[in-house]
Design an enzyme around this catalytic site. Structure first.
Site, mmCIF file in Angstrom:
data_model
loop_
_atom_site.group_PDB
_atom_site.id
_atom_site.type_symbol
_atom_site.label_atom_id
_atom_site.label_comp_id
_atom_site.label_asym_id
_atom_site.label_seq_id
_atom_site.Cartn_x
_atom_site.Cartn_y
_atom_site.Cartn_z
ATOM 1 C CD GLU A 102 -2.882 -1.215 2.348
ATOM 2 O OE1 GLU A 102 -3.993 -1.743 2.200
ATOM 3 O OE2 GLU A 102 -2.466 -0.776 3.451
ATOM 4 C CB CYS A 126 6.197 -2.656 16.191
ATOM 5 S SG CYS A 126 7.913 -2.272 15.768
ATOM 6 C CB CYS A 129 2.777 -1.641 13.816
ATOM 7 S SG CYS A 129 2.941 -1.398 12.035
ATOM 8 C CD GLU A 179 13.674 -0.527 9.621
ATOM 9 O OE1 GLU A 179 14.458 0.233 9.015
ATOM 10 O OE2 GLU A 179 12.953 -0.168 10.572
ATOM 11 C CG LEU A 233 12.733 6.541 21.359
ATOM 12 C CD1 LEU A 233 13.940 5.611 21.282
ATOM 13 C CD2 LEU A 233 13.147 7.901 21.921
ATOM 14 C CG HIS A 234 7.238 4.222 18.690
ATOM 15 N ND1 HIS A 234 6.651 5.401 18.276
ATOM 16 C CD2 HIS A 234 7.488 3.511 17.552
ATOM 17 C CE1 HIS A 234 6.552 5.396 16.951
ATOM 18 N NE2 HIS A 234 7.052 4.281 16.495
ATOM 19 C CB CYS A 354 0.999 6.394 11.550
ATOM 20 S SG CYS A 354 2.545 5.816 12.270
#
EC number: 2.1.1.192
Length: 359
Positions: A102, A126, A129, A179, A233-234, A354
């Protein structure tokens, strides 16, 4: 290898010229017995004139057109679906060799950002996500990365030729599926095409690579790729990051921050500033003590901080932080001298925001 053998090998499977940057394109034409200026002509047709049909390239002679039709192709991914959000965001779904990816077009008033994918799925898992839940299938080819940009630019031009008001793409962000730094070889070639005068000719300040923190790759590209860097980072400490981002168990926050410093020493893009991305998860990473930890972590790193309200995905128990908590978090960091942006929620109604891409 003689020219005859090269041509006979090429005939077995047509070569997609969209996989080549200018250097590789020149090598290709020399190997098939042509002058290197032909490579410049071809890239001009592909990227400046937006034409990928050899027979319509008027400055190529009949014999070269015939040769290229026999041994080569300029093939972009096939678009199988387009969905438009109520906020104007558009999601394109592409078929890439039996797999789906996408691409997201995010318009503002006078410009647009294109968010492109680098892999089918993602191996980093993650857990906030959707792409991470999908799992990893394969890396995208250069042609599949570049083809996303080519297709959307072409479509926007066609829409605007019919007096539709679609702002031109001014920013490219590698924040789609996958990634990028785990597809490094193809990403490096794609970036060369995106930045090159012969290619899309974007400014290095308008191209952003987003990574979850592949430390060796960040160190490897430092000084070799000069574009804006964004780091997911999150979390403000390793305990939380280990839980929500398994990659942290391999490359922890301290190693990641050192690699960021190394990259910034060798980069002039975006005025030598890194973007720190921080998803806001209720009761996970959004308390004031997390903001304090984050400010201490980043105090010696030139950065701006993007706070990202978490977008809902299937099979997840996470809850987005409240607007009040996000604003308080942002204000605390601003008082500490940081540039803080609360990211707008775009395209969530079509699962284009996101963390929602799953094809």
């Amino acid at each position: 290898m003689c020219k005859k053998n090269i041509l006979s090998n090429i005939k077995k499977k047509k070569i997609n010229l969209l996989n080549f940057n200018l250097k590789k394109m020149i090598n290709f034409f020399i190997k098939i017995g042509e002058k290197k200026f032909r490579a410049i002509q071809i890239t001009d047709w592909i990227y400046k004139k937006q034409n990928i049909k050899f027979d319509q390239m008027s400055n190529l002679n009949f014999f070269l057109k015939k040769k290229l039709n026999n041994i080569a192709v300029i093939k972009i991914p096939k678009c199988i679906k387009k969905i438009k959000s109520i906020d104007g965001t558009i999601k394109w779904k592409f078929l890439c060799n039996k797999e789906f990816i996408e691409t997201i077009y995010i318009p503002e008033k006078k410009r647009a950002t294109l968010c492109i994918s680098s892999q089918v799925g993602c191996q980093l898992k993650c857990n906030f996500c959707a792409t991470g839940q999908l799992g990893y299938k394969r890396n995208l080819l250069v042609s599949e990365i570049i083809g996303q940009i080519w297709y959307v630019i072409n479509k926007i031009k066609k829409y605007n030729s019919k007096k539709k008001n679609f702002p031109p793409i001014k920013n490219i962000v590698m924040m789609g599926m996958g990634e990028p730094l785990l597809n490094l070889k193809n990403i490096i070639i794609a970036i060369d095409i995106i930045l090159g005068n012969y290619g899309f000719n974007f400014s290095k300040n308008k191209v952003t690579l987003s990574t979850s923190g592949i430390v060796p790759a960040i160190n490897k590209i430092a000084g070799k790729i000069d574009i804006s860097l964004a780091v997911s980072l999150h979390a403000s400490n390793n305990t939380i990051r280990n839980k929500i981002m398994p990659i942290n168990k391999i490359y922890n926050i301290q190693l990641l921050l050192e690699s960021i410093k190394n990259y910034l020493k060798k980069s002039s893009a975006n005025k030598g500033i890194v973007t720190i991305e921080y998803v806001m998860l209720s009761k996970i990473n959004d308390f004031q003590h997390h903001a304090i930890e984050l400010s201490n972590l980043l105090k010696n790193i030139p950065c701006k901080i993007n706070l990202i309200p978490w977008n809902p995905i299937k099979n997840s128990s996470y809850i987005c932080s409240s607007s009040k908590n996000i604003i308080n978090f942002a204000n605390f960091l601003r008082k500490k001298g940081f540039i803080v942006i609360i990211r707008k929620n775009r395209g969530s109604d079509i699962q284009a925001a996101c963390g929602q891409l799953i094809a």
